[in-house]
Design an enzyme around this catalytic site. Structure first.
Site, mmCIF file in Angstrom:
data_model
loop_
_atom_site.group_PDB
_atom_site.id
_atom_site.type_symbol
_atom_site.label_atom_id
_atom_site.label_comp_id
_atom_site.label_asym_id
_atom_site.label_seq_id
_atom_site.Cartn_x
_atom_site.Cartn_y
_atom_site.Cartn_z
ATOM 1 N N CYS A 94 -4.687 21.229 20.574
ATOM 2 C CA CYS A 94 -4.247 21.364 22.068
ATOM 3 C C CYS A 94 -3.992 20.564 22.676
ATOM 4 C CB CYS A 94 -4.914 21.877 22.594
ATOM 5 S SG CYS A 94 -5.540 22.343 24.588
ATOM 6 N N TYR B 38 -1.197 6.242 4.875
ATOM 7 C CA TYR B 38 -1.378 6.546 6.365
ATOM 8 C C TYR B 38 -1.737 7.638 6.874
ATOM 9 C CZ TYR B 38 -0.757 1.493 5.888
ATOM 10 O OH TYR B 38 -1.183 0.347 5.031
ATOM 11 N N GLY C 278 0.886 -1.050 -0.002
ATOM 12 C CA GLY C 278 0.082 -0.337 -0.274
ATOM 13 C C GLY C 278 0.406 0.997 0.406
ATOM 14 N N ARG C 279 2.202 1.484 1.551
ATOM 15 C CA ARG C 279 1.917 2.677 1.077
ATOM 16 C C ARG C 279 3.897 2.256 -0.058
ATOM 17 N NH1 ARG C 279 4.405 3.365 6.540
ATOM 18 N NH2 ARG C 279 3.945 1.898 7.070
ATOM 19 N N ARG D 108 1.149 9.902 12.087
ATOM 20 C CA ARG D 108 1.372 8.785 12.877
ATOM 21 C C ARG D 108 2.927 9.439 13.187
ATOM 22 N NH1 ARG D 108 4.679 7.821 8.342
ATOM 23 N NH2 ARG D 108 4.697 6.034 9.153
#
Length: 510
Positions: free
Chosen positions: A390, A420, A314-315, A359
């Protein structure tokens, strides 16, 4: 410039902080003569003005070409060892209907891991027979839908799921092809949260249980067992882990042949890409060749023919194709003690953060960043790119060198955000999720529209009125300096008065 003592050991001060590192950024990313970056022939400042920031930008042709290249690499490598290979695109990395069409038109199948991902693939017109359906806890409704529409393969993840898939097959009068996911005990050398082949983890069944569960599968009239499946982790460099996993699987594979055909072996995905100059990703052709050779050797040792071998990258297909654009809001210098001497780090805050890229917070992932709205002759300084959430842990880039004159209103880009980032995005702190724009041959088009605050409040059943005027337009006279010239609204360049992204709905395809 000497390296800053606060920098990690792998990060070096660049000779030119305007340069894009090869193998990290999309190949189509260059700079115009005036210093503005272009991707696939489209200027990033024009993208920011039209669609706002943060903004996911995807090089469509690079995705298509990489998909073709990955498919060819594995097909050619396994042809040389007397077999064939099938490549499934791992939809969890980044899945829209457009992306589904790009990869299937390049000859790939698609691996989906939920009813939602299945629905996206079907909405894209993908042949259900070219889909694999994954997941450790597929619902009865998801299995019924998948089997009912003729999904190509269901990956059985537990002993209990055998009966569930068989029941769905019986209900629809179908014979469903299935694989069995196995925990091989092989651990890729990655972050613990990315390693999915440990014995103590949620995916798959133990090697010792495989033969018994496969016997159960084969006893069911509605199921066709086609092979074993394993996935050893993510962001993997090299073939050693795949070699060991394949060797362990093939020992069981050989024993299973006595009870019937085992035509396939699925070794999963997880091939790594370069996020920074410290990463050295192997070329897909050499990686495919290495894996084909070790699988062939393992088959010879087990005295079995080389099966059809399947992969699920995928990546490796979509990661490098994407960049994320941000607008710098504030900068803040801090002075720290480093081995008894004062050292400085510059915090650069942008208009996104962990809601559009989780990530770094999840895995401590590193990224590369550059100022892309201009070039600069200023000396590079060590920066930490922070998000606007925050949370003290809302860090987009932990360490990078940028020109020392980085300032509010600069456009900043992150490399390798195709995988991702959008798929893990959230509305934390009620930030609308950014748009996704595809660029190709000098043209840009939105493939996912950016959310607005009205979108978010539309789901809140207690909301009593529209907030379309909650953030009135900022008058140019009220805004000093470059922000006025850029025509900003709250939410970044091109943002709508409600803080969302300005959209040209009439231009949207239905």
């Amino acid at each position: 410039m000497p390296d800053n003592p606060l920098a990690p050991a792998w990060l070096r001060s660049p000779q030119d902080a305007n340069d894009f590192a090869p193998d990290v950024w999309p190949p189509s990313l260059t700079r115009d003569p005036d210093g503005v970056a272009t991707i696939a022939g489209v200027r990033v400042d024009e993208l920011a003005r039209e669609f706002g920031t943060p903004l996911y930008v995807l090089d469509e042709e690079y995705v298509r070409e990489t998909a073709r290249r990955v498919r060819s690499a594995f097909a050619d490598a396994f042809e040389r060892v007397g077999s064939t290979a099938e490549v499934y695109y791992a939809g969890k990395a980044f899945l829209t209907t457009d992306v589904a069409r790009w990869v299937t038109e390049a000859g790939l199948r698609i691996d989906v891991a939920s009813g939602g991902e299945l629905a996206v693939a079907l909405a894209a017109g993908v042949d259900p027979a070219r889909l694999g359906f994954h997941g450790n806890n597929k619902s009865a409704a998801e299995l019924d839908r998948a089997v009912g529409i003729g999904v190509g393969t269901v990956v059985i993840d537990s002993e209990q799921e055998v009966a569930r898939v068989a029941a769905a097959a019986s209900a629809h009068g179908r014979t469903q092809r299935v694989r069995l996911r196995v925990r091989t005990g092989v651990h890729a050398h990655t972050h613990d949260f990315l390693a999915t082949a440990h014995e103590d983890q949620k995916f798959g069944v133990a090697l010792d249980d495989v033969e018994r569960i496969v016997a159960d599968i084969r006893s069911r009239d509605g199921l066709e067992f086609v092979g074993l499946h394993a996935h050893i982790g993510s962001q993997i460099f090299g073939s050693d882990g795949f070699a060991e996993s394949a060797a362990r699987l093939l020992q069981v594979h050989a024993r299973l042949l006595s009870g019937g055909a085992v035509p396939e072996l699925n070794l999963g995905g997880g091939f790594g890409i370069a996020y920074t100059t410290a990463d050295e990703a192997e070329q897909i052709e050499s990686l495919a060749e290495s894996i084909a050779q070790v699988v062939a050797a393992a088959c010879e040792e087990a005295n079995v023919p080389v099966p059809i071998v399947c992969f699920e990258p995928g990546r490796a297909i979509v990661g490098r194709a994407g960049i994320t654009l941000y607008t710098v809001g504030t900068t803040k210098a801090v002075t720290l003690d480093a081995a008894g001497a004062a050292a400085k780090r510059l915090y650069v805050s942008v208009d996104g953060g962990m809601s559009d890229n989780a990530r770094p917070a999840l895995y401590g992932a590193d990224y590369s960043a550059r100022i892309v709205g201009r070039t600069s002759a200023a000396d590079p300084v060590l920066v930490r790119v922070a998000g606007k959430h925050c949370e003290s842990g809302d860090i987009v880039v932990d360490a990078e060198y940028l020109p020392g004159d980085v300032a509010p209103d600069d456009l900043l880009a992150l490399a390798a955000t195709g995988a991702y980032c959008w798929s893990l995005s959230s509305n934390y702190n009620y930030l609308p999720r950014p748009a996704v724009v595809a660029v190709r041959d000098g043209a840009a088009r939105a493939i996912v529209r950016g959310e607005t605050i009205d979108d978010l409040l539309a789901r809140d059943l207690g909301a009593r009125h529209s907030t379309a005027t909650a953030f009135p337009p900022v008058r140019e006279a009220d805004v000093p300096g470059p922000l006025a010239r850029a025509g900003h609204h709250p939410g970044g360049p091109g943002a709508a008065p409600d803080g969302g992204h300005a959209r040209h709905e009439a231009k949207e395809e239905p």
